[in-house]
Design a protein around this motif. Structure first.
Motif, PDB file in Angstrom:
ATOM      1  N   ARG A 330      42.075  17.467 -27.637  1.00 16.45           N
ATOM      2  CA  ARG A 330      41.501  16.776 -26.485  1.00 16.45           C
ATOM      3  C   ARG A 330      42.582  16.183 -25.599  1.00 16.45           C
ATOM      4  O   ARG A 330      42.584  16.347 -24.405  1.00 16.45           O
ATOM      5  CB  ARG A 330      40.567  15.665 -26.984  1.00 16.45           C
ATOM      6  N   ASP A 331      43.527  15.493 -26.233  1.00 13.58           N
ATOM      7  CA  ASP A 331      44.513  14.780 -25.424  1.00 13.58           C
ATOM      8  C   ASP A 331      45.791  14.565 -26.234  1.00 13.58           C
ATOM      9  O   ASP A 331      45.996  13.504 -26.799  1.00 13.58           O
ATOM     10  CB  ASP A 331      43.920  13.433 -24.991  1.00 13.58           C
ATOM     11  N   PRO A 332      46.631  15.611 -26.317  1.00 14.71           N
ATOM     12  CA  PRO A 332      47.824  15.477 -27.148  1.00 14.71           C
ATOM     13  C   PRO A 332      48.693  14.299 -26.721  1.00 14.71           C
ATOM     14  O   PRO A 332      49.342  13.662 -27.535  1.00 14.71           O
ATOM     15  CB  PRO A 332      48.553  16.805 -26.966  1.00 14.71           C
ATOM     16  N   GLY A 333      48.712  14.000 -25.456  1.00 13.98           N
ATOM     17  CA  GLY A 333      49.542  12.914 -24.952  1.00 13.98           C
ATOM     18  C   GLY A 333      49.159  11.580 -25.557  1.00 13.98           C
ATOM     19  O   GLY A 333      50.000  10.725 -25.803  1.00 13.98           O
ATOM     20  N   ARG A 334      47.866  11.418 -25.810  1.00 14.90           N
ATOM     21  CA  ARG A 334      47.400  10.134 -26.310  1.00 14.90           C
ATOM     22  C   ARG A 334      47.787   9.943 -27.800  1.00 14.90           C
ATOM     23  O   ARG A 334      48.079   8.844 -28.238  1.00 14.90           O
ATOM     24  CB  ARG A 334      45.866  10.056 -26.159  1.00 14.90           C
ATOM     25  N   VAL A 335      47.781  11.058 -28.534  1.00 14.37           N
ATOM     26  CA  VAL A 335      48.135  10.963 -29.953  1.00 14.37           C
ATOM     27  C   VAL A 335      49.647  10.919 -30.135  1.00 14.37           C
ATOM     28  O   VAL A 335      50.181  10.150 -30.923  1.00 14.37           O
ATOM     29  CB  VAL A 335      47.542  12.163 -30.723  1.00 14.37           C
ATOM     30  N   ASP A 337      52.182   9.994 -28.124  1.00 18.33           N
ATOM     31  CA  ASP A 337      52.960   9.317 -27.075  1.00 18.33           C
ATOM     32  C   ASP A 337      54.238   8.729 -27.667  1.00 18.33           C
ATOM     33  O   ASP A 337      54.527   8.884 -28.851  1.00 18.33           O
ATOM     34  CB  ASP A 337      52.111   8.243 -26.388  1.00 18.33           C
ATOM     35  N   GLU A 338      55.002   8.044 -26.829  1.00 14.92           N
ATOM     36  CA  GLU A 338      56.297   7.567 -27.322  1.00 14.92           C
ATOM     37  C   GLU A 338      56.156   6.472 -28.382  1.00 14.92           C
ATOM     38  O   GLU A 338      57.048   6.207 -29.142  1.00 14.92           O
ATOM     39  CB  GLU A 338      57.178   7.077 -26.153  1.00 14.92           C
ATOM     40  N   ARG A 339      54.946   5.857 -28.433  1.00 15.17           N
ATOM     41  CA  ARG A 339      54.759   4.834 -29.461  1.00 15.17           C
ATOM     42  C   ARG A 339      54.861   5.448 -30.857  1.00 15.17           C
ATOM     43  O   ARG A 339      55.365   4.847 -31.787  1.00 15.17           O
ATOM     44  CB  ARG A 339      53.386   4.167 -29.286  1.00 15.17           C
ATOM     45  N   PHE A 340      54.350   6.665 -30.983  1.00 14.67           N
ATOM     46  CA  PHE A 340      54.396   7.339 -32.278  1.00 14.67           C
ATOM     47  C   PHE A 340      55.843   7.403 -32.762  1.00 14.67           C
ATOM     48  O   PHE A 340      56.176   7.001 -33.891  1.00 14.67           O
ATOM     49  CB  PHE A 340      53.807   8.746 -32.148  1.00 14.67           C
ATOM     50  N   ALA A 341      56.720   7.921 -31.903  1.00 13.53           N
ATOM     51  CA  ALA A 341      58.125   8.052 -32.270  1.00 13.53           C
ATOM     52  C   ALA A 341      58.720   6.687 -32.596  1.00 13.53           C
ATOM     53  O   ALA A 341      59.471   6.525 -33.566  1.00 13.53           O
ATOM     54  CB  ALA A 341      58.891   8.711 -31.133  1.00 13.53           C
ATOM     55  N   ASP A 342      58.348   5.708 -31.783  1.00 10.37           N
ATOM     56  CA  ASP A 342      58.896   4.360 -31.963  1.00 10.37           C
ATOM     57  C   ASP A 342      58.486   3.800 -33.329  1.00 10.37           C
ATOM     58  O   ASP A 342      59.311   3.308 -34.096  1.00 10.37           O
ATOM     59  CB  ASP A 342      58.387   3.468 -30.830  1.00 10.37           C
ATOM     60  N   GLU A 519      45.900  -0.911 -37.302  1.00 12.40           N
ATOM     61  CA  GLU A 519      45.397  -1.443 -36.036  1.00 12.40           C
ATOM     62  C   GLU A 519      44.399  -0.483 -35.389  1.00 12.40           C
ATOM     63  O   GLU A 519      43.327  -0.886 -34.929  1.00 12.40           O
ATOM     64  CB  GLU A 519      46.565  -1.715 -35.074  1.00 12.40           C
ATOM     65  N   LEU A 520      44.787   0.805 -35.381  1.00 15.25           N
ATOM     66  CA  LEU A 520      43.893   1.803 -34.787  1.00 15.25           C
ATOM     67  C   LEU A 520      42.583   1.873 -35.556  1.00 15.25           C
ATOM     68  O   LEU A 520      41.493   1.907 -34.973  1.00 15.25           O
ATOM     69  CB  LEU A 520      44.566   3.181 -34.770  1.00 15.25           C
ATOM     70  N   ALA A 521      42.699   1.869 -36.887  1.00 19.00           N
ATOM     71  CA  ALA A 521      41.506   1.991 -37.721  1.00 19.00           C
ATOM     72  C   ALA A 521      40.606   0.779 -37.560  1.00 19.00           C
ATOM     73  O   ALA A 521      39.380   0.889 -37.556  1.00 19.00           O
ATOM     74  CB  ALA A 521      41.906   2.183 -39.179  1.00 19.00           C
ATOM     75  N   SER A 522      41.221  -0.424 -37.434  1.00 23.02           N
ATOM     76  CA  SER A 522      40.425  -1.635 -37.283  1.00 23.02           C
ATOM     77  C   SER A 522      39.592  -1.582 -36.007  1.00 23.02           C
ATOM     78  O   SER A 522      38.542  -2.214 -35.909  1.00 23.02           O
ATOM     79  CB  SER A 522      41.331  -2.864 -37.247  1.00 23.02           C
ATOM     80  N   GLU A 523      40.106  -0.846 -35.016  1.00 22.22           N
ATOM     81  CA  GLU A 523      39.367  -0.751 -33.762  1.00 22.22           C
ATOM     82  C   GLU A 523      38.595   0.561 -33.660  1.00 22.22           C
ATOM     83  O   GLU A 523      38.213   0.976 -32.553  1.00 22.22           O
ATOM     84  CB  GLU A 523      40.345  -0.882 -32.590  1.00 22.22           C
ATOM     85  N   ASN A 524      38.401   1.225 -34.812  1.00 23.82           N
ATOM     86  CA  ASN A 524      37.619   2.457 -34.887  1.00 23.82           C
ATOM     87  C   ASN A 524      38.182   3.617 -34.059  1.00 23.82           C
ATOM     88  O   ASN A 524      37.440   4.500 -33.644  1.00 23.82           O
ATOM     89  CB  ASN A 524      36.168   2.223 -34.465  1.00 23.82           C
ATOM     90  N   PHE A 525      39.493   3.627 -33.803  1.00 25.40           N
ATOM     91  CA  PHE A 525      40.107   4.789 -33.153  1.00 25.40           C
ATOM     92  C   PHE A 525      40.496   5.795 -34.226  1.00 25.40           C
ATOM     93  O   PHE A 525      41.664   5.995 -34.516  1.00 25.40           O
ATOM     94  CB  PHE A 525      41.358   4.364 -32.357  1.00 25.40           C
ATOM     95  N   TRP A 526      39.479   6.422 -34.868  1.00 28.32           N
ATOM     96  CA  TRP A 526      39.769   7.291 -36.009  1.00 28.32           C
ATOM     97  C   TRP A 526      40.703   8.422 -35.642  1.00 28.32           C
ATOM     98  O   TRP A 526      41.632   8.733 -36.366  1.00 28.32           O
ATOM     99  CB  TRP A 526      38.484   7.904 -36.585  1.00 28.32           C
ATOM    100  N   GLU A 527      40.417   9.084 -34.533  1.00 29.89           N
ATOM    101  CA  GLU A 527      41.179  10.286 -34.193  1.00 29.89           C
ATOM    102  C   GLU A 527      42.662   9.962 -34.018  1.00 29.89           C
ATOM    103  O   GLU A 527      43.538  10.697 -34.453  1.00 29.89           O
ATOM    104  CB  GLU A 527      40.638  10.931 -32.912  1.00 29.89           C
ATOM    105  N   GLU A 528      42.945   8.835 -33.369  1.00 29.84           N
ATOM    106  CA  GLU A 528      44.332   8.465 -33.140  1.00 29.84           C
ATOM    107  C   GLU A 528      45.019   8.066 -34.440  1.00 29.84           C
ATOM    108  O   GLU A 528      46.221   8.261 -34.608  1.00 29.84           O
ATOM    109  CB  GLU A 528      44.425   7.312 -32.139  1.00 29.84           C
TER     110      GLU A 528
END
Lengths: 561, 363
Positions: A330-335, A337-342, A519-528
């Motif tokens: 759906r949105d590779p950029g969102r998954v 992003d540079e935060r992942f690397a960080d 953090e993502l899971a707590s906010e129900n962002f499962w996919e991310e």
């Protein structure tokens, strides 16, 4: 020999022997220092608890927290004991299809952190999840929300991730403990069931107690997973008191409560272990022989194993993969992003620093002991291994306490602002807490390697004129390389997985992979959350694969009866 | 000439209620080039003695000097790496990750590279192992490993070499050869050596002197023949060879016992004393005599000699070595005597008597 005149003449020698043995002062001092570093957070919590023993600053609702903690521990204890010991008995005493594969695959859930299984579990079973949706489809929309976010849910998730501890211990015990004793029982006319109940189970009790103690400690440490389920244990209380309202005194008071729980667990283990400490190991016997199952019973046995494995590992992994794929489509950029690397680089660098530190400390300690430390040095080395058993909340608050103490000390001698570590919250604190917690597995691995070096080797090197440092670099280090490698990997993985300590101690803006998942899971962002979760699970499979080898080795020695 | 090694009243206890043996008030002097064998039952403290000399243990009391320099005691302390002591262990303790040459070079790291290589080559040449220099220890046979261990210990030119049961891990048929080689190498090196063993033949055959140890105490330190022929007490007598004891009596320099006159005891004129006499099997002669009250009760064939056990009329037993080919079956009545020229050891209680006690003289 205690009546020798020399004893009376040499009290100093006796003190020296107790403290240092024939060891080297500098190396022995290192061990003492490491022990002090590892022990001081716990000491800090214990001492401030004692100082405020008269009027502990406990927040309202502490009674409920204690009750919840007790219920959670009870539930997880019963659950892991039933699941772990039951599965161990199943794969050890019976022969059925897929038994061989299942016997080691059942260890796999160890690689699934509870904070990951927890959110997958919720996503599936929560009100909006497929399970309840389907249920409403069948039963109609009048069906209210089922109580998934509850103590029961937390117990199920923790049981599924922690049962392998009991499983491993129980299985090793059933197979290795005194096969001779089992054989003797059989020749004396006991059938399998009676030999199991009267001989194997009592002999396995210390191992089961040890496994259970590990489970209890992990349960006490957790304050992330249970929050998905709105369960407020004492550890959660510590976290909320510190991170939510910055009430240091409450956090300390609650942390000392957690410490009490931990002490109770250790005491309970001693009690359960009882006089069985000297249980004989090994011996030449056939031991438990497996009885073939057939038909429906065999199918039931295989299904039981597969269901546990699916629920605890396979299905969650499949779910994570499908989310990750969907998210990337759906949105590779969102998954990515540079935060992942960080976050990834944060995780990896913290883990790497901690691994190196823990391994160096362990090497130093094992080397010092090899040079002949006295009872005190040995005791100090032993002390460092308790860090692993101390719940995260205690270590975290203890580290803060140590920093506060250092600040006070520095200000007293005129350094303005002290270390400044406490005020900012700091990566140093995370590293420190990790070292406290992970020196134990590193030391055990390194020490196991050291124990394979015959003592005369060290003595030869010394008598050939090598100083202790040269003995370390030229003789000990090359010979313990396997242990060092294992230690490094174990700590690396443990550190990448670790969540509670980072949550508690991280400075603002510092996020690791595990925190990000949480953090993502707590906010129900499962996919991310799926992709970083998969990364953590993949990394964690490493040491579990290492355990497989042991399980398989054990299996080779047992056979079909 | 300075002693290679001097121990003065050295004591070591492992404290507490540990069952470990201590070394108690041991004094010892080893000359340069001398080989001292230390023997005693297991747990007698002989290994502790080695560890004390090597610097792996600190003495509780007493003083240790190597080549005249204090290394322990009276506030002095030198760690093992500063003692010039070579160690050879039972299991050789070769560094498994280093080649033979690097093992030998380990103690020579303070030498310049060229000199070091030359010394290593020389050391390996001496033990006849130059051709395995680049192999690893696990590729060597037990005997070769033992020689490498010795070469490694000798390479730095130690003042004292300590060998802790160096032959006990070797096969029986290999042992004699390695023992001879080791002895030659030790002699050649000129280092003083202490060799700990539990094998009395080894102790007697190898040592310039033998030290017999029990319960942390040196019972006797003397040349092999002295230890065997003139043991100071019953323990040394029995530990260093087969020995039987008979009640006996000395009267005017004549020693008599159940078997008749045993021997004369020069210098014991005017003495009248009950003693015990120690008889070793090679001192006991047998002769078939149908009238004798003594009977052969057991016969053991040992190859070159045949050991006969004889029960005397009183019930006491004696053992006797007989030449190969002599074989008196069990039940044979035999007359027992002592071979001419034997000078049996006399004991009073546990202690051997070298001269008549003053008290006995006046009788």
């Amino acid at each position: 020999m205690s009546t020798l005149p020399v004893d009376a003449a040499a009290p100093r020698a006796r003190v020296r022997r107790f403290v240092l043995g024939s060891g080297r002062p500098a190396w022995s001092a290192l061990v003492a220092l490491v022990a002090l570093v590892v022990a001081s957070p716990v000491l800090s919590v214990a001492s401030s608890a004692l100082a405020r023993a008269g009027s502990p600053d406990l927040p309202s609702g502490v009674g409920a927290m204690v009750a919840t903690t007790l219920l959670l521990m009870l539930g997880v204890g019963v659950g892991t004991l039933a699941l772990g010991a039951g599965l161990a008995w199943l794969v050890t005493a019976y022969e059925f299809p897929l038994r061989g594969v299942l016997s080691w695959l059942l260890v796999l859930p160890l690689a699934m952190p509870a904070y990951i299984l927890g959110f997958v579990f919720l996503s599936f079973l929560d009100y909006a999840g497929p399970a309840q949706t389907a249920l409403r489809g069948v039963l109609g929309d009048d069906l209210g929300p089922l109580p998934v976010r509850s103590l029961g849910g937390a117990i199920v998730v923790l049981t599924l991730t922690l049962y392998p501890y009991v499983y491993l211990m129980a299985r090793a015990a059933f197979l290795e403990l005194a096969p001779t004793a089992y054989d003797a029982a059989r020749t004396l006319g006991a059938d399998r069931g009676r030999a199991f109940r009267k001989v194997l189970l009592p002999l396995a009790r210390p191992s089961l107690a040890a496994g259970l103690a590990l489970v209890m400690m992990e349960t006490l440490t957790d304050f992330a997973t249970v929050q998905y389920f709105n369960v407020r244990t004492v550890s959660v209380g510590v976290y909320l008191a510190w991170k939510g309202s910055y009430r240091v005194d409450s956090a300390v008071a609650l942390a000392s409560l957690v410490l009490l729980f931990a002490v109770a667990v250790l005491a309970g283990e001693r009690l359960l272990r009882g006089g069985a400490r000297y249980a004989q190991r090994g011996g030449r016997g056939r031991g438990l022989e497996r009885r073939p199952l057939s038909g429906a019973r065999a199918a039931l046995a295989t299904t039981t194993g597969l269901v546990v494995l699916a629920a605890a590992f396979a299905l969650p992994v499949v779910q994570l993969v499908s989310w990750a794929v969907a998210g990337l489509r759906r949105d590779p950029g969102r998954v990515l992003d540079e935060r992942f690397a960080d976050h990834l680089s944060n995780s990896v660098s913290v883990a790497a620093i901690v691994a190196v530190a823990c391994v160096l400390l362990s090497l130093g300690m094992a080397h010092a002991l090899r040079l002949g430390g006295g009872r005190l040095v040995r005791g100090a080395a032993q002390l460092t291994t308790f860090g692993y058993a101390v719940p995260g909340a205690v270590v975290g608050i203890g580290v803060l306490g140590v920093f506060a103490g250092a600040d006070t000390l520095l200000e007293a001698i005129g350094v303005e602002g002290g270390t400044g570590l406490l005020a900012t919250g700091s990566v140093i604190g995370i590293l420190y807490a990790y070292v406290v917690r992970f020196t134990a597995p590193a030391y055990q691995a390194v020490d196991a390697s050291f124990s394979r070096i015959p003592a005369p080797l060290t003595l030869s090197a010394l008598s050939l004129g090598a100083r202790p440092t040269r003995v370390l670099t030229r003789v000990h280090l090359p010979l313990v390389r396997p242990g060092v490698a294992v230690a490094t990997i174990l700590v690396l993985i443990d550190a990448v997985k670790e969540l509670p300590l980072v949550l508690l101690l991280r400075p603002f803006g510092f996020t690791t992979l595990s925190v990000w998942v949480y953090e993502l899971a707590s906010e129900n962002f499962w996919e991310e959350a799926a992709l970083p979760s998969l990364l953590i699970v993949t990394v964690a499979v490493g040491p579990v694969a290492f355990l497989f080898r042991q399980v398989k080795l054990v299996d080779v020695n047992s056979r079909v009866g | 000439m300075t002693s290679a090694l001097t121990l003065t009243q050295v004591s070591k206890s492992y404290g507490g209620r540990d069952a470990d043996p201590a070394v108690r008030g041991v004094s010892l002097d080893v000359s340069p080039g001398e080989l001292l064998t230390v023997i005693g039952p297991s747990g007698c403290g002989k290994s502790t003695l080695l560890r004390l000399v090597a610097g792996l243990e600190r003495p509780d009391a007493g003083r240790i000097e190597i080549e005249g320099r204090a290394v322990a005691g009276d506030g002095a302390w030198r760690p093992p790496e500063g003692r010039r002591v070579g160690l050879v262990f039972q299991d050789h303790a070769l560094f498994p990750h280093l080649t033979v040459a690097r093992n030998v070079a380990f103690g020579l790291d303070r030498l310049p590279r060229k000199e070091r290589a030359a010394r290593v080559a020389q050391a390996l040449e001496r033990v006849g192992l130059a051709h395995v220099a680049d192999r690893h220890p696990h590729e060597l046979s037990g005997g070769e490993q033992q020689r490498v261990a010795l070469a490694r210990a000798l390479a730095p030119g130690p003042a004292v070499v300590l060998l802790d049961e160096p032959f006990s891990s070797l096969d029986e048929n290999l042992r004699a050869k390695v023992r001879t080689d080791t002895l030659a190498l030790l002699r050649e090196s000129g280092s003083a050596a202490i060799l700990v063993t539990h094998d009395q033949t080894e102790a007697l055959a190898l040592g310039d002197r033998v030290a017999v140890m029990r319960d942390g105490v040196l019972e006797q330190v003397a040349e092999p023949a002295t230890v065997y022929e003139e043991p100071v007490n019953r323990f040394v007598a029995t530990f260093m060879g087969e020995a039987d004891f008979l009640p006996a009596h000395v009267h005017d320099a004549l020693l008599t016992s159940e078997i008749g006159v045993v021997s004369t005891v020069p210098g014991w004129g005017g003495t009248d004393l009950d003693v015990e006499v120690m008889l070793r099997p090679h001192e006991v002669a047998l002769e078939v005599d149908p009238d004798a009250t003594s009977r052969v009760v057991a016969v053991e064939y040992h190859g070159a000699f045949v050991l006969h056990t004889v029960r005397l009329g009183s019930g006491a037993t004696l053992r006797s070595w007989q030449q190969h080919g002599v074989r008196h079956p069990a039940g044979t009545p035999v007359a027992v005597s002592v071979v001419p020229g034997a000078r049996p050891v006399l004991l009073s209680g546990e202690v051997a008597l070298s001269a008549p006690p003053e008290a006995a003289r006046r009788l």
